[in-house]
Scaffold this active site. Structure first.
Site, short mmCIF file in Angstrom:
data_model
loop_
_atom_site.label_atom_id
_atom_site.label_comp_id
_atom_site.label_asym_id
_atom_site.label_seq_id
_atom_site.Cartn_x
_atom_site.Cartn_y
_atom_site.Cartn_z
N HIS A 1 7.73 -58.30 -51.07
CA HIS A 1 8.48 -59.46 -50.60
C HIS A 1 9.33 -60.06 -51.72
O HIS A 1 10.47 -60.45 -51.52
CB HIS A 1 7.50 -60.50 -50.05
N HIS B 1 11.31 -64.12 -40.73
CA HIS B 1 9.95 -64.64 -40.73
C HIS B 1 9.21 -63.96 -39.59
O HIS B 1 8.78 -64.60 -38.63
CB HIS B 1 9.97 -66.17 -40.58
N SER C 1 12.84 -56.69 -45.13
CA SER C 1 11.47 -56.81 -44.66
C SER C 1 11.10 -55.42 -44.21
O SER C 1 11.63 -54.91 -43.23
CB SER C 1 11.44 -57.81 -43.50
N GLN D 1 1.38 -70.57 -42.28
CA GLN D 1 1.56 -71.95 -42.69
C GLN D 1 2.57 -72.58 -41.74
O GLN D 1 3.45 -71.90 -41.24
CB GLN D 1 2.00 -72.06 -44.15
N LYS E 1 22.46 -68.06 -46.92
CA LYS E 1 21.28 -67.19 -47.04
C LYS E 1 20.69 -66.90 -45.66
O LYS E 1 20.65 -67.80 -44.81
CB LYS E 1 20.22 -67.89 -47.90
N GLU F 1 17.17 -65.04 -43.92
CA GLU F 1 15.85 -64.46 -44.18
C GLU F 1 15.20 -64.07 -42.85
O GLU F 1 15.71 -64.37 -41.79
CB GLU F 1 14.95 -65.50 -44.84
N GLY G 1 21.13 -61.17 -49.70
CA GLY G 1 20.54 -60.36 -48.66
C GLY G 1 19.03 -60.41 -48.73
O GLY G 1 18.46 -61.14 -49.55
#
Lengths: 993, 260
Positions: A241, A312, A773, A468, A308, A310, A770
């Site tokens: 990660h 999840h 995953s 979380q 950005k 990402e 970038g």
């Protein structure tokens, strides 16, 4: 003694939540209930006087106009119900309502009272116990984070027990030394059992490092073997990660068919960064790329943009709501933590799910796709809306292979002044002696091992502590305060606390200075009993790390206090070259900073390419092409996403110039967002920015090389369609792969990266940031059999473009009858991976056809076309413009028509390339890239055609008043004649929940 | 001198930047002020002629939209606010701000300021929704902010916007006092159901004023329509350069210049 205050709507007022739960009980579970009413419950873990409780009930917890309350007596006594389900959080799970209540109670009573929220659902209806349980487990509660109890009216004894979900860790914090002198099996056992996700080579490297430093450690009276805090910090910093070991690894790529083998030293450096290095020679607007948490480009002389994206995914699979919410507020912190930090301007979200109507049995541990979709949607709604950041663009893809892990891409952009207090704002300048300050929420056991966990496949036993949950309110308050501090010059650097917690954020910052000294006892904790390594690794949300000069620390802390933001000085930056962590004066970790950040051995993997072959399907052209068009519009990958979009605030901040829903009735599918930040309004500038995305994993089944090229082309095309300058588009790559230890998968990765290099250079669209995953796999069990579900390799390309004059932006809805409709770009018979093949395969064959002819991008031609089109837009010649993507020409043209409320008369024989086709359906639905449809007024025909003279352009027909969408086929016969309102209805139906 | 407009910020309010810009465009000097600075008396309300409470999610709308912020203001600022109102000054509140001041009891403010006489309940749809709505000012409205406006087209972006008066008496009094400022209508100006009335508000009430007409709150967002480019269909309709929301702020600034 503890107390309960319960709040319910007065009987004459609608309980809207209860009503929607009732609807979903039927639609999602097929269970009929007569009524659902809800009761909000507040449990107060403190002895309070009766008048205090009455005050809280009447002044704080209830709305006197529509609600009533009770103190220490269940309202259920005088409400009608057959089953009562109470849902509350498990200990340690973020309870934002409870936290807000504590803060308000303090205001009212001047006391600290621990408060926990829960909710009761009072259900009327003839249910059996199994059904009641199903409603609780499959609709109301997620047992990963929530607890529930069920009561049946008849035997109920009138009591609902008080539950206080406070965390009590019966544990004395300690530091363990972990011997690494065992066998290889023992080393791997340590890695596995501690969820380190370190491989044997890495374990060896650590052992060697400790052997080499034995003398130094002896002198410092440190154990010869790593402490748990050291080993855990290394594992986090070396995780896939954080370190992108595959992207940065050495790959031996073999293409046996071509008889070729090449060694690639990092696909990231070679292809992604390599493309940017190449393009940067001719672009002067790149400010900070691959340096920081997010990429930075210039908007104008005074302002920069930050962007950005990402993912999840794993947390969203376990807890769709909390996972997605945390994804959003988490990615928000990347631009916030870039350079000196920025003001957030927008979110963009792309999701990949399985069919929400999925009806086959689910493997153990998986949630139904509709539940996943609804949870993710709600998480993003709360994450975005409650922080005041508009969700301006996005899409949803559907494919059964997203059943195991959904993909949840969250992107955030921001704006910052190019200079702050006469320093460039994109740099962080830290000196030894500067203080390390942790700002935001407290630390708990939540999210420990998030970085290593996301680097592994999901199983039904995945650790629940890895989830979380963010609290958007806490983050918003912190973000406001940090912007103030930034403008006052109170800090020198800022970094987000994301995966790996402080061990990573402080580690990364320390790398810039040369060392750090941390004192963990100064970290504010949610509860006692955490080991030092847990404090280092915790991913408790809403935390940023800032570097503050000692002469500004008082001001910084004073401002934080005034804004109700927790801030603690945890230590200072040094030049010792060491990551030195103390707890209560004892060293718990002492690591060479370079070893911590870069000591991992380069990963070496092998990739072997074999071109997959899928037969071109053979099937007759459907007789009724009008009916087929309706079906295409109703495909999940094509249909309206209005249900989701409306529930996102897409225009807070007043900057959304082109919104996600456009057209005569505000329901057409916009290609991209155009934003005009308030900073630009205030200075009287018309400059704005464009946000667009490109994604389609179907093509990757045939060749990921072309999938990558197509995603890039789609993102650029969407941006250009609304008016972005093709010479000023920056892009972000976001890889979601699966089974990344597999040689073929890795070859797919290499090919995708090669394409990104070649096409980004050809389009001159630099990558500025970038993410990847790599393990989006689920391993579980179905009917006693092991099953593995892996996502198809998926690339999202997100584009951030500049538009000089937002007043020249274009939407996709046709504007006036009598205008000309042009198709720009060539149409070829390349339907491999197309939505049309999927439809026909599913209809005729029970599963989608893939086909072999994957669409291919001709970048030089496309670039020329986009530049010419942009010139035409600048001259005001274009009335509407829509990109052709899933469903090709027929879908794009009908969307333009029904969004504009006008019909069209088009002639397929005019399509550039039409003669190559021997059947109309392929021409209608070919997904040849780099194509757009535009509407031009007849008086501008000459000028427009002159501008486009070097491109493949053809007039297909015109817009008409009638409301009929008519197409002439290759034989000159009418093959489609459909009413636009009916087409729109088909397009809206699938997700009209 | 330019009228001074205070735009409240902090604790989850989030339309403060564009609201401050709206006041600037209307000719006021706008200042974003954090609630904690007002509570700590670092900034004083009395230095301003206009106070504006923006939209957002104050305290995440936990315990009900606007509720906790209303309680904080009641505990710390009630005296200052009453003096502000007594001085004949103006209060503007949109969306979350409206929810805050209704729960604080500044609106409708019939019996006395500080007593809650109405609320904003969950939308009948059960959902947060972002959509544009048409509104028509009431003929007998006393509201100085909507003076001269014939119709308004603005976005709503809320999940709890259904206006509910405490009882029939409150509604009657509001009507009699001219306190109903705006009602939701369809594009032809006629009363209509969902989605034109986006939340199921009683009597289609979108915005209200206090008995003086100087305190004004509404669920839709005037600050979201300052320029024609904010309009959802500006690429296809003939529209003036200035957005319709701006007139609300201009009316207030004119009033301050004339009367204060």
């Amino acid at each position: 003694m503890a107390h309960r205050i319960e709040v319910a709507f007065k009987p004459e007022h609608t309980d809207t939540l209860g009503r929607s739960i009732m609807a979903r009980t039927l639609s999602d579970l097929g269970i009929h209930v007569l009524e659902v009413r809800t009761v909000e419950v507040y449990t107060l873990a403190e002895n309070l006087a009766p008048q205090e409780l009455e005050l809280l009930g009447s002044e704080l917890f209830s709305d006197p106009v529509i609600q009533r309350y009770s103190v220490d007596v269940p309202l259920a006594h005088d409400l009608a119900w057959d089953w009562l389900i109470e849902v509350g959080y498990k200990p340690g799970v973020t309870d934002s309502i409870g936290q807000t209540a504590e803060c308000a109670i303090k205001e009212l009573l001047h006391k600290d009272v621990s408060t926990f929220s829960s909710r009761q659902y009072l259900i009327q209806g003839k249910l059996n116990a199994a059904q009641a349980h199903q409603i609780a487990a499959d609709l109301l509660a997620n047992d990963l984070i929530e607890r529930y109890s069920i009561y049946e009216r008849a035997p109920w004894d009138g009591v609902i027990p008080l539950v206080i979900p406070a965390v009590h860790l019966d544990h004395t914090p300690s530091v363990e030394v972990i011997p690494l002198d065992g066998s290889d099996e023992e080393l791997m056992k340590i890695s596995r059992e501690r969820l380190l996700a370190l491989n044997l080579e890495e374990m060896h490297a650590i052992r060697e490092h400790y052997r080499a430093h034995r003398g130094e450690r002896e002198r410092l009276r440190l154990p010869p073997h790593p402490t748990d805090a050291e080993l855990e910090s290394l594992a986090q910093n070396w995780s896939e990660h954080c370190k992108h070991k595959i992207f940065k690894g050495r790959i031996e790529y073999c293409d046996p068919a071509m008889g070729r083998t090449e060694i690639i030293d990092s696909v990231f450096k070679t292809f992604i960064q390599g493309a940017t290095r190449e393009i940067a020679k001719e672009k002067d607007w790149l400010v900070s790329v691959f340096e920081d948490n997010a990429g930075v480009i210039r908007l104008d002389e005074e302002y920069n943009l930050v962007f950005k994206v990402e993912t999840h995914n794993s947390p969203s699979a376990l807890d769709p709501y909390g996972g997605a919410l945390t994804g959003i507020v988490g990615v928000n912190r990347d631009p916030m933590g870039t350079g000196m930090g920025c003001r957030l301007l927008f979110n963009t979200d792309i999701f990949c799910f399985a069919d929400p109507q999925y009806s086959k049995p689910l493997p153990k541990g998986l949630k139904h796709p509709k539940r996943v979709l609804e949870g993710v949607r709600r998480g993003v709604e709360h994450g975005g809306n409650k922080t005041g950041i508009p969700t301006v663009n996005g899409t949803i893809r559907f494919d059964e292979r997203f059943l195991g892990k959904p993909l949840v891409y969250c992107g955030t952009g921001g704006i910052m002044p190019a200079r702050l207090n006469s320093q460039p704002s994109h740099q962080k300048i830290i000196e030894a002696g500067d203080l390390i300050v942790m700002v935001g929420g407290r630390i708990g056991a939540d999210g420990i091992h998030g970085a290593t966990f996301s680097s592994e496949a999901l199983t039904e036993k995945s650790p629940t502590s890895a989830v979380q949950i963010g609290n958007p309110f806490v983050q918003k308050v912190m973000a406001d305060m940090l912007l103030e501090a930034r403008d006052l010059g109170l800090y020198k650097a800022i970094h987000d606390n994301g995966a790996g917690g402080i061990s990573c954020s402080v580690g990364e910052l320390a790398g810039r200075v040369g060392g750090v000294e941390l004192h963990l006892e100064k970290a504010p904790l949610k509860y006692s009993g955490l080991d030092p390594w847990e404090i280092l690794l915790s991913e408790s949300q809403e935390r940023m790390t800032v570097a503050v000069s000692p002469d500004r620390i008082d001001e910084f802390l004073e401002l934080a206090k005034r804004r109700d933001v927790e801030a603690s000085v945890l230590g200072r930056f040094t030049k010792t070259g060491r990551f030195h962590v103390f707890c209560e004066g004892q060293t718990v970790a002492h690591l060479d900073i370079h070893f911590l950040l870069d000591g991992h051995p380069q990963k070496k993997v092998k990739a072997i390419w074999k071109q997959p072959r899928f037969e071109e399907p053979t099937f007759p052209q459907p007789k009724d092409l009008g009916e087929t068009l309706h079906k295409m519009l109703g495909r999940l990958n094509v249909c309206s996403k209005e249900y989701v979009i409306r529930q996102y605030d897409h225009e807070v901040q007043g900057s959304a110039v082109i919104k996600p829903l456009v057209g005569a009735r505000d329901d057409g599918p916009g290609d991209a967002a155009v934003l005009w930040p308030v900073e630009m309004m205030r200075k009287g500038s018309t400059r704005g920015l464009v946000v667009a995305n490109g994604i389609n994993p179907n093509y990757g089944d045939i060749d990921t090389y072309h999938m990558a090229a197509l995603a890039l082309d789609e993102a650029i095309r969407n941006a250009v369609a609304v008016g972005a300058d093709p010479e000023r588009i920056a892009v972000l790559d976001n890889f979601c792969w699966s089974s990344s230890d597999d040689e073929f998968r890795l070859a797919q990765l290499v090919r995708a990266c090669k394409a990104l290099y070649e096409y980004a250079v050809a389009f001159s669209t630099p990558f500025i940031s970038g993410k990847d995953s790599m393990y989006n796999d689920f391993a579980g069990e179905l009917n006693g059999n092991r099953v593995k579900i892996s996502v198809p390799p998926t690339i999202l390309i997100s584009a951030l473009g500049i538009i000089d004059d937002i007043g020249k932006a274009i939407t996709m809805d046709v504007k006036e009858a009598g205008n000309l409709i042009y198709l720009l770009g060539e149409t070829r018979e390349e339907l491999g991976g197309s939505e049309y093949f999927s439809l026909m395969g599913e209809a005729l064959h029970g599963e989608r056809f893939i086909g072999d002819g994957v669409p291919q991008v001709d970048a030089p031609k496309a670039k020329k076309l986009y530049l010419a089109l942009h010139e035409a837009m600048t001259e005001g010649l274009i009335r509407s413009c829509h990109d052709c993507s899933e469903g090709g020409l027929a879908v794009a043209a009908s969307e333009m028509a029904f969004a504009g409320g006008l019909g069209m008369e088009l002639d397929l024989r005019q399509v550039a390339g039409a003669t190559q086709f021997h059947r109309d359906d392929f021409l209608l639905y070919s997904e040849s890239p780099s194509r757009l449809l535009v509407e031009v007024r007849p008086q501008n025909q000459k000028r427009f055609e002159a501008l486009m003279k070097d491109c493949a352009v053809s007039v297909l027909g015109k817009t008409v008043e009638t409301g009929e969408f008519c197409l002439l086929g290759s034989q000159g016969r009418r093959i489609i004649a459909e009413n636009i309102e009916e087409l729109k209805a088909s397009w809206k139906r699938p997700l009209a929940w | 001198m330019k009228p001074r407009a205070l735009v409240l910020t902090g604790y989850g309010l989030n339309t403060d930047y564009e609201l401050a810009h709206g006041w600037e465009l209307a000719g006021a000097q706008a200042e974003r002020v954090h609630l904690s600075d007002l509570i700590l008396q670092r900034v004083s309300l009395k230095d301003f002629q206009i106070a504006a409470v923006p939209g957002g999610f104050a305290y995440a709308d936990d315990l009900g939209a606007g509720k906790v912020m209303a309680e904080r203001m009641r505990a710390h600022l009630m005296g200052d606010l009453l003096r502000f109102i007594d001085d004949g000054k103006l209060i503007f509140a949109a969306c979350n701000g409206f929810q805050v001041i209704v729960k604080l009891g500044l609106l409708p403010g019939i019996s006395e300021y500080g007593v809650q006489e109405a609320t904003l309940a969950c939308n009948d749809s059960g959902r947060f929704e972002d959509r544009w709505v048409y509104m028509k000012p009431e003929a007998n409205s006393n509201c100085i902010f909507t003076r001269g406006i014939e119709s308004l087209y603005l976005p709503v972006r809320h999940g709890e916007g259904k206006f509910v008066p405490k009882d029939e008496g409150v509604l009657k009094q509001m009507e009699a006092n001219g306190q109903i400022a705006l009602r939701y209508v369809d594009e032809y100006g006629c009363p209509a159901g969902y989605p034109w009335n986006p939340n199921g508000s009683i009597e289609s009430i979108a915005g209200i004023s206090d008995p003086t007409g100087r305190i004004f709150g509404l669920m839709p967002h005037p600050e979201a329509y300052l320029y024609r480019y904010n309009h959802p269909r500006w690429t296809r309709e003939e529209l003036p350069e200035e957005g319709q929301g701006l007139q609300v702020f201009k009316n207030a600034v004119e009033y301050v210049k004339r009367e204060l």
